[in-house]
Design an enzyme around this catalytic site. Sequence first.
Site, short mmCIF file in Angstrom:
data_model
loop_
_atom_site.label_atom_id
_atom_site.label_comp_id
_atom_site.label_asym_id
_atom_site.label_seq_id
_atom_site.Cartn_x
_atom_site.Cartn_y
_atom_site.Cartn_z
N ASP A 141 5.08 -6.69 -6.45
CA ASP A 141 4.31 -5.83 -5.53
C ASP A 141 3.84 -6.57 -4.28
O ASP A 141 2.82 -6.22 -3.70
CB ASP A 141 3.09 -5.22 -6.25
CG ASP A 141 3.46 -4.49 -7.53
OD1 ASP A 141 4.39 -3.67 -7.47
OD2 ASP A 141 2.85 -4.77 -8.58
N LYS B 90 8.11 -6.85 -0.99
CA LYS B 90 9.50 -7.31 -0.80
C LYS B 90 10.36 -6.25 -0.14
O LYS B 90 11.26 -6.55 0.64
CB LYS B 90 10.11 -7.71 -2.14
CG LYS B 90 9.45 -8.88 -2.82
CD LYS B 90 10.13 -9.21 -4.14
CE LYS B 90 10.02 -8.08 -5.15
NZ LYS B 90 8.61 -7.76 -5.52
N GLY C 66 9.37 -0.92 -8.28
CA GLY C 66 9.33 -0.01 -7.16
C GLY C 66 9.15 -0.71 -5.83
O GLY C 66 8.44 -1.71 -5.73
N HIS C 67 9.81 -0.20 -4.80
CA HIS C 67 9.64 -0.71 -3.43
C HIS C 67 9.30 0.47 -2.53
O HIS C 67 9.96 1.50 -2.57
CB HIS C 67 10.94 -1.36 -2.92
CG HIS C 67 11.40 -2.52 -3.73
ND1 HIS C 67 10.59 -3.59 -4.03
CD2 HIS C 67 12.60 -2.78 -4.31
CE1 HIS C 67 11.29 -4.46 -4.75
NE2 HIS C 67 12.49 -3.99 -4.94
N GLN D 285 10.55 -7.56 -8.86
CA GLN D 285 9.33 -8.14 -9.44
C GLN D 285 8.94 -9.44 -8.73
O GLN D 285 9.12 -9.56 -7.53
CB GLN D 285 9.49 -8.34 -10.96
CG GLN D 285 9.51 -7.05 -11.75
CD GLN D 285 10.90 -6.63 -12.13
OE1 GLN D 285 11.87 -7.36 -12.02
NE2 GLN D 285 11.04 -5.41 -12.59
#
Length: 429
Positions: A13, A16, A40-41, A223
């Site tokens: 988080d 990235k 998630g991004h 991650q």
Amino acid sequence: MSSIAIIGSQWGDEGKGKITDYFSEQADWAVRSNGGNNAGHTIEFNGHEFKMRLIPSGIFAAKKGAVVGNGVVINPEVLFSELATLADSGIDTSGLKISNRAHVIMPYHILEDEYQELAKGKNKIGTTKNGIGPAYMDKAARNGIRVCDLLEEATFKEKLESNLAYKNSLFTKIYNQEPLEFEPIFEKYLEYGRKLKPFVTDTSVLINDALKRDERVLFEGAQGVMLDIDEGTYPFVTSSNTISGGIAAGIGVGANKLDTIIGVIKAYTTRVGAGPFPTELTNQTGDKIRDIAHEYGTVTGRPRRIGWFDAVALRHAIRVSGINALSLNILDVFSGFDEIKIANTYELAGEKIDYYPASLSELDACHPIYETLPAWKEDISQVKEYTDLPENAKAFLKRIEEISQVPLVTVSVGPDRLQTIVVRNPWEN
């Protein structure tokens, strides 16, 4: 220089997705190498926000395409949902390529994830219950179903029958749950295979050939290093290697193909789920940072745990991943604060240490030793040049470089692609 690898240097988080999206504008290929739809991004540009879980963040800008490597575990339902969302927004996804060696998350993996967490009770890991861990377990046990298997009906049938017999025995006898039926899963995933086929190729060959042609390849990790299955805060980790070595294995390239390894960090630290967190703030300061920065999980929606910047954890990430550049995000959160703290060392049993212990009991006994720096009052969200930042902000950034002995390449002052200050361009070094 033909390749850049982007990895998280904290507990995930770190932003990235934004940095990947930014540098993919100058890339030919954007490649993802590990994890699944638990990672998630959030990408923001031109007034639009996209929450990506499986498709590489570079899909928006990379000139030739985006690649899902063999180290990723794929939930086809999530993949096709993302493709539909992107198509509805007018995003071209025809350049997406998927490894024929990538493993597939099956319905029994998701149930197994849920049942395992329930059985562990208070000792649960805090997974996203998306079946990621069980899929990697089957991969290591050599029982996994790969993308190439979905393209061969007889092969898929044989593997699914064998796996389902074992999983149903596990569900009924150990977890006291109902068994799964073969036919609905078989038909559904056979159709997934047909829909996947146009995207499937040997992505190792594709990317190695691209590198031989000196095309620009952006490798995107999922991650963060502190969640790595080997180097993270085990067992409170993910199920794949999130360090730079995992990128090489997860796409099928030599480690010597990674030219610049960018470690992405926040101006503070966060983590989601259970596990050690030495600099955690369980007070109003932590709540304030969370609210200003909207620190809630992209996939789970869970409030993230907040802590001061942890330089001990960063040094660990730099060492195990060979990080030679840093991207720092969300510097703007500290506008209006009185002070910022950095944990440069820990105190353990009356002694100072500058390394991250493997033992959870030692970590629980560690107390961060802080350096305190003054913050700034100015709103920096529209600053475009490093030289225009407040002096206290520049002093904080300089201290991060001094402590880590790694140079900054970007500083972000907001979530949008345009709110990125480039200190030096790694594509040109």
